[in-house]
Structures are given as C-alpha cells and as structure tokens.
Enzyme design. Structure first.
Site, PDB file in Angstrom:
ATOM      1  N   TYR A  62       0.763  -1.217  -0.164  1.00 35.07           N
ATOM      2  CA  TYR A  62       0.168   0.090   0.047  1.00 35.07           C
ATOM      3  C   TYR A  62       0.814   1.303   0.049  1.00 35.07           C
ATOM      4  CZ  TYR A  62      -3.589  -3.423   1.288  1.00 35.07           C
ATOM      5  OH  TYR A  62      -4.360  -4.709   1.292  1.00 35.07           O
ATOM      6  N   HIS A  67      -4.771   6.113  -0.505  1.00 38.15           N
ATOM      7  CA  HIS A  67      -5.300   5.883   0.803  1.00 38.15           C
ATOM      8  C   HIS A  67      -4.198   5.974   1.961  1.00 38.15           C
ATOM      9  CE1 HIS A  67      -9.243   5.355   2.486  1.00 38.15           C
ATOM     10  NE2 HIS A  67      -9.131   3.931   2.669  1.00 38.15           N
ATOM     11  N   TYR A 112      -4.886  -1.811   9.794  1.00 39.74           N
ATOM     12  CA  TYR A 112      -5.678  -1.553   8.725  1.00 39.74           C
ATOM     13  C   TYR A 112      -6.727  -0.509   8.669  1.00 39.74           C
ATOM     14  CZ  TYR A 112      -3.182  -5.501   6.484  1.00 39.74           C
ATOM     15  OH  TYR A 112      -2.156  -6.131   6.043  1.00 39.74           O
ATOM     16  N   ASN A 114      -9.932   0.192   7.968  1.00 38.39           N
ATOM     17  CA  ASN A 114     -11.170   0.110   8.831  1.00 38.39           C
ATOM     18  C   ASN A 114     -11.183  -0.154  10.082  1.00 38.39           C
ATOM     19  OD1 ASN A 114     -11.650   0.332   5.925  1.00 38.39           O
ATOM     20  ND2 ASN A 114     -12.785  -1.431   5.694  1.00 38.39           N
ATOM     21  N   ASN A 160     -13.962   5.195   5.986  1.00 38.54           N
ATOM     22  CA  ASN A 160     -14.156   4.169   6.892  1.00 38.54           C
ATOM     23  C   ASN A 160     -12.966   4.260   7.813  1.00 38.54           C
ATOM     24  OD1 ASN A 160     -16.089   2.844   5.563  1.00 38.54           O
ATOM     25  ND2 ASN A 160     -14.732   1.661   4.132  1.00 38.54           N
TER      26      ASN A 160
END
Length: 244
Positions: A62, A67, A112, A114, A160
């Site tokens: 990532y 994000h 993570y 969320n 989120n």
C-alpha cells in the site's frame, strides 16, 4: 512501553490525575505527559499533549497509494521534528517527542484502515489526551489532489478509517482533522480501486508539495490553535494551483 518524552530542557513532565475521556473507555491511566514552561511573568504555562494520527494501511503493498497519504504526512512530521517512531503500542507504530514546547505522540495504526479506531481510542485514553488535541490526518476525496485543509471538527464523510475512529471515541466527532486532497475517481472507476492506486506523476508532484507544506501548518496549529494563521493557510491552499 514507549520511550520517555523528549521535551525541551526548560520543561518538566507532570502526571495529572483527571481523565479527559469518559471512564467507560479508559485504560489504566499510567502516564499523561504534559510539559510546563516558565512564562515571562514567572508563572507556569502547561501544554497538554497532542496525539497526531495518520491513517493508512500497513505493508509495502500500500506504500505510495492515495489511501496512505495520512501515513506519509506523519512520516514527514516525524522527520522534520526529529521524532523517532520505533515502538508498537495499541496496534500502532508510535513515537513521542515535542513540537516547540508541546508534547506530541505520533501514531500510525497498523491494524488496517477500517480498524484505525482500535489504536486511536486506547492511545487517547492511555495518555489522557483531550478530544480537542487528537489530530487525525487522512486522505480526502472532496478536496482536489494536493490541497490541504485543517478543520476543528467534522463527520466521517464515508471514510471508513475516520468512521472507525469516531466509533472508538464514543461517537464523538469534535476532534481536529488535517485533510489531504486526493480528488475523485475518474469516470466510472471503482472507488476502492482508486484509493488503492498510486498517484500519477503529476499528482505525485502535487502531493509532494503538500507533504512539504504540512508540517509547518501542524506546528502553527499546535502552538497557536485555530487562529487567523490557520484560516489564511486554508485559503492559500484552496487557490494554490489556480493560475492568475
């Protein structure tokens, strides 16, 4: 345990007893780091700590994606302020230091996006950081790419990570935000695919400029609050890519 607070030599660390969150969410309050300095008139000025949290996803997969710009901004702050982040606490990579005379805890949740609140809630409770001093740093699709915005509160905007943080702060939303614009998906592109995609070369240059400008804005906020300087910063950001 975290390393001891790195504060200026003219400060001392105190351990106030009164919690700043509801007792229901409090972990055992072992430490609250506050710094006090002598004002010119001889009185003591106490600085309540700040918790600055960058949102993102852990792992090389990532790195550099839209994000994860919250992680990148916290990394930039860490580098410029000399705050080493090398400890894991409450599922987050953390570092303790100071910005000016203000004690600061930097954090990047590692559970993570969320589940970001699983780190923010416990860290805020453990260090008894007041809600008004939790600065959440994250990507914002409602801002053009590379545009920054500081605001004293807000909703989750269907983000989120922000939603998780609000849930772990007893549903309270009155904490500051540092939003980093990433723009909207082009055409009918899937939103998740857009968020997990890396920036184009042009977008990357805009984001890098934002990363250079961010730490000074954070410093201004911590030392002066939401004053006219922050208002001017937001206005300047709004029009920084407009050609006259």
């Amino acid at each position: 345990m975290l390393h001891s607070l790195s504060a200026p030599t003219n400060t001392f660390i105190t351990y106030p007893k009164n919690p700043c969150f509801g007792r229901r969410n409090l972990a055992p309050a072992r430490l609250r780091a506050s710094a006090s300095v002598s004002a010119p008139n001889g009185s003591k000025v106490e600085y309540t700590p700040w918790l600055i949290v960058g949102l993102g996803n852990p792992g090389n997969k990532y790195h550099g994606t839209r994000h994860n710009v919250g992680f990148e901004m916290v990394d930039q702050i860490s580098q410029e302020e000399g705050i080493v982040m090398n400890t894991i606490q409450s599922k987050a990579l953390v570092g303790i230091g100071s910005i000016g005379e203000v004690p600061v805890l930097l954090a990047k949740p590692q559970a993570y996006m969320n589940f970001s609140g699983e780190s923010v809630g416990p860290l805020a409770a453990y260090y008894q950081v007041p809600l008004r001093h939790i600065l959440l740093v994250y990507d914002e699709m409602n801002l053009p790419n590379g545009i920054l915005k500081l605001q004293p509160k807000g909703g989750h905007g269907y983000h989120n990570g922000v939603k998780s943080v609000i849930e772990h702060l007893d549903g309270r939303r009155d904490f500051p935000r540092f939003c980093i614009g990433i723009g909207n998906p082009p055409g009918t592109m899937d939103m998740k695919a857009f968020l997990l995609q890396k920036f184009s070369s042009v977008e990357r240059k805009q984001v890098d400029v934002a990363l250079e400008q961010g730490p000074e804005a954070v410093r201004a906020l911590l030392l002066g609050g939401f004053n006219t300087r922050i208002t001017r910063f937001n206005l300047g950001q709004k029009y920084k890519f407009h050609k006259v």
